[in-house]
Design a protein around this motif. Structure first.
Motif, PDB file in Angstrom:
ATOM      1  N   GLY A 175      -1.764   5.608   9.495  1.00  0.00           N
ATOM      2  CA  GLY A 175      -2.225   4.337  10.402  1.00  0.00           C
ATOM      3  C   GLY A 175      -3.505   3.615   9.763  1.00  0.00           C
ATOM      4  O   GLY A 175      -3.716   2.504  10.073  1.00  0.00           O
ATOM      5  N   GLY A 176      -4.618   4.568   9.558  1.00  0.00           N
ATOM      6  CA  GLY A 176      -5.722   4.083   9.240  1.00  0.00           C
ATOM      7  C   GLY A 176      -5.718   3.213   8.204  1.00  0.00           C
ATOM      8  O   GLY A 176      -6.587   2.223   7.628  1.00  0.00           O
ATOM      9  N   GLU A 177      -5.063   3.852   6.894  1.00  0.00           N
ATOM     10  CA  GLU A 177      -4.874   3.181   5.757  1.00  0.00           C
ATOM     11  C   GLU A 177      -4.072   1.859   5.838  1.00  0.00           C
ATOM     12  O   GLU A 177      -4.349   0.856   5.014  1.00  0.00           O
ATOM     13  CB  GLU A 177      -4.454   3.822   4.557  1.00  0.00           C
ATOM     14  CG  GLU A 177      -5.519   5.044   4.201  1.00  0.00           C
ATOM     15  CD  GLU A 177      -4.915   5.823   2.848  1.00  0.00           C
ATOM     16  OE1 GLU A 177      -4.394   5.218   2.019  1.00  0.00           O
ATOM     17  OE2 GLU A 177      -5.365   7.106   2.718  1.00  0.00           O
ATOM     18  N   LEU A 178      -3.204   1.997   6.671  1.00  0.00           N
ATOM     19  CA  LEU A 178      -2.221   0.667   6.828  1.00  0.00           C
ATOM     20  C   LEU A 178      -2.958  -0.217   7.700  1.00  0.00           C
ATOM     21  O   LEU A 178      -2.815  -1.670   6.999  1.00  0.00           O
ATOM     22  CB  LEU A 178      -1.083   0.968   7.770  1.00  0.00           C
ATOM     23  CG  LEU A 178      -0.028   0.089   8.022  1.00  0.00           C
ATOM     24  CD1 LEU A 178       0.643  -0.247   6.539  1.00  0.00           C
ATOM     25  CD2 LEU A 178       1.044   0.577   8.878  1.00  0.00           C
ATOM     26  N   ALA A 179      -3.763  -0.186   8.402  1.00  0.00           N
ATOM     27  CA  ALA A 179      -4.850  -1.205   9.041  1.00  0.00           C
ATOM     28  C   ALA A 179      -5.674  -1.730   8.157  1.00  0.00           C
ATOM     29  O   ALA A 179      -5.904  -2.939   8.090  1.00  0.00           O
ATOM     30  CB  ALA A 179      -6.015  -0.388  10.254  1.00  0.00           C
ATOM     31  N   ASP A 180      -6.188  -0.891   6.986  1.00  0.00           N
ATOM     32  CA  ASP A 180      -7.131  -1.586   6.054  1.00  0.00           C
ATOM     33  C   ASP A 180      -6.115  -2.327   5.024  1.00  0.00           C
ATOM     34  O   ASP A 180      -6.727  -3.339   4.463  1.00  0.00           O
ATOM     35  CB  ASP A 180      -7.736  -0.523   5.172  1.00  0.00           C
ATOM     36  CG  ASP A 180      -8.862   0.243   5.947  1.00  0.00           C
ATOM     37  OD1 ASP A 180      -9.211  -0.240   6.923  1.00  0.00           O
ATOM     38  OD2 ASP A 180      -9.088   1.192   5.570  1.00  0.00           O
ATOM     39  N   TYR A 181      -4.907  -1.767   4.806  1.00  0.00           N
ATOM     40  CA  TYR A 181      -4.138  -2.687   3.779  1.00  0.00           C
ATOM     41  C   TYR A 181      -3.609  -4.056   4.387  1.00  0.00           C
ATOM     42  O   TYR A 181      -3.437  -4.877   3.553  1.00  0.00           O
ATOM     43  CB  TYR A 181      -2.514  -1.817   3.909  1.00  0.00           C
ATOM     44  CG  TYR A 181      -1.677  -2.374   2.977  1.00  0.00           C
ATOM     45  CD1 TYR A 181      -1.727  -2.128   1.392  1.00  0.00           C
ATOM     46  CD2 TYR A 181      -0.612  -3.171   3.304  1.00  0.00           C
ATOM     47  CE1 TYR A 181      -0.857  -2.672   0.544  1.00  0.00           C
ATOM     48  CE2 TYR A 181       0.207  -3.507   2.401  1.00  0.00           C
ATOM     49  CZ  TYR A 181       0.259  -3.473   1.176  1.00  0.00           C
ATOM     50  OH  TYR A 181       1.251  -3.784   0.396  1.00  0.00           O
ATOM     51  N   GLY A 182      -3.610  -4.252   5.594  1.00  0.00           N
ATOM     52  CA  GLY A 182      -3.177  -5.630   6.109  1.00  0.00           C
ATOM     53  C   GLY A 182      -4.515  -6.387   6.274  1.00  0.00           C
ATOM     54  O   GLY A 182      -4.271  -7.594   6.739  1.00  0.00           O
ATOM     55  N   ARG A 183      -5.683  -5.992   6.163  1.00  0.00           N
ATOM     56  CA  ARG A 183      -6.875  -6.797   6.393  1.00  0.00           C
ATOM     57  C   ARG A 183      -7.101  -7.553   5.248  1.00  0.00           C
ATOM     58  O   ARG A 183      -7.231  -6.977   4.244  1.00  0.00           O
ATOM     59  CB  ARG A 183      -7.868  -5.659   6.893  1.00  0.00           C
ATOM     60  CG  ARG A 183      -9.221  -6.196   7.587  1.00  0.00           C
ATOM     61  CD  ARG A 183     -10.068  -5.197   7.841  1.00  0.00           C
ATOM     62  NE  ARG A 183      -9.550  -4.475   9.092  1.00  0.00           N
ATOM     63  CZ  ARG A 183      -9.864  -3.011   9.324  1.00  0.00           C
ATOM     64  NH1 ARG A 183     -10.333  -2.471   8.501  1.00  0.00           N
ATOM     65  NH2 ARG A 183      -9.177  -2.574  10.342  1.00  0.00           N
ATOM     66  N   PRO A 239       7.325  -1.736  -1.978  1.00  0.00           N
ATOM     67  CA  PRO A 239       6.384  -1.002  -1.559  1.00  0.00           C
ATOM     68  C   PRO A 239       6.656  -0.001  -0.326  1.00  0.00           C
ATOM     69  O   PRO A 239       7.196  -0.526   0.677  1.00  0.00           O
ATOM     70  CB  PRO A 239       5.166  -1.634  -1.451  1.00  0.00           C
ATOM     71  CG  PRO A 239       5.174  -2.786  -1.990  1.00  0.00           C
ATOM     72  CD  PRO A 239       6.767  -3.265  -1.985  1.00  0.00           C
ATOM     73  N   VAL A 240       6.598   1.485  -0.718  1.00  0.00           N
ATOM     74  CA  VAL A 240       7.133   2.311   0.437  1.00  0.00           C
ATOM     75  C   VAL A 240       6.101   3.348   0.632  1.00  0.00           C
ATOM     76  O   VAL A 240       5.363   4.006  -0.480  1.00  0.00           O
ATOM     77  CB  VAL A 240       8.394   2.892   0.184  1.00  0.00           C
ATOM     78  CG1 VAL A 240       8.416   3.726  -1.163  1.00  0.00           C
ATOM     79  CG2 VAL A 240       8.903   3.701   1.370  1.00  0.00           C
ATOM     80  N   TRP A 241       5.431   3.856   1.875  1.00  0.00           N
ATOM     81  CA  TRP A 241       4.688   4.889   1.797  1.00  0.00           C
ATOM     82  C   TRP A 241       5.381   6.087   2.708  1.00  0.00           C
ATOM     83  O   TRP A 241       6.471   5.842   3.687  1.00  0.00           O
ATOM     84  CB  TRP A 241       3.709   4.654   2.908  1.00  0.00           C
ATOM     85  CG  TRP A 241       2.785   3.222   2.547  1.00  0.00           C
ATOM     86  CD1 TRP A 241       2.788   2.815   1.175  1.00  0.00           C
ATOM     87  CD2 TRP A 241       1.729   3.250   3.076  1.00  0.00           C
ATOM     88  NE1 TRP A 241       1.906   1.732   1.122  1.00  0.00           N
ATOM     89  CE2 TRP A 241       0.906   1.733   2.187  1.00  0.00           C
ATOM     90  CE3 TRP A 241       0.761   3.430   4.284  1.00  0.00           C
ATOM     91  CZ2 TRP A 241      -0.180   1.470   2.481  1.00  0.00           C
ATOM     92  CZ3 TRP A 241      -0.358   2.675   4.314  1.00  0.00           C
ATOM     93  CH2 TRP A 241      -0.876   1.851   3.674  1.00  0.00           C
TER      94      TRP A 241
END
Length: 77
Positions: free
Chosen positions: A60-68, A16-18
């Motif tokens: 950054g906001g989506e990455l924080a949600d992704y790891g939650r 997976p890559v952003w």
């Protein structure tokens, strides 16, 4: 990542890559690039006059949600 070898390597390996793409992207990350890595790639395109800081904040906001990890009902009590 930005459009570099890292992006191509991750996509080719199915990792997976952003991708953060500029408003005027190089041909390698234009509309056809989604066909190369469509299943594993998420693209964040910079708006016409949008500063990079805004794109990075969005990622950054989506990455924080992704790891939650979602909490179970027993943990919430």
């Amino acid at each position: 990542t930005v459009p570099t070898t890292v992006w191509h390597l991750a996509g080719a390996l199915g990792v997976p890559v952003w991708l953060m793409s500029p408003s005027l992207p190089p041909w390698t990350c234009g509309h056809g690039a989604g066909l190369w890595y469509g299943q594993t790639q998420r693209t964040y395109r910079q708006g016409d006059k949008e500063p990079w800081a805004a794109v990075i904040k969005r990622v950054g906001g989506e990455l924080a949600d992704y790891g939650r990890i979602p909490r179970t009902e027993s943990e919430a009590a």
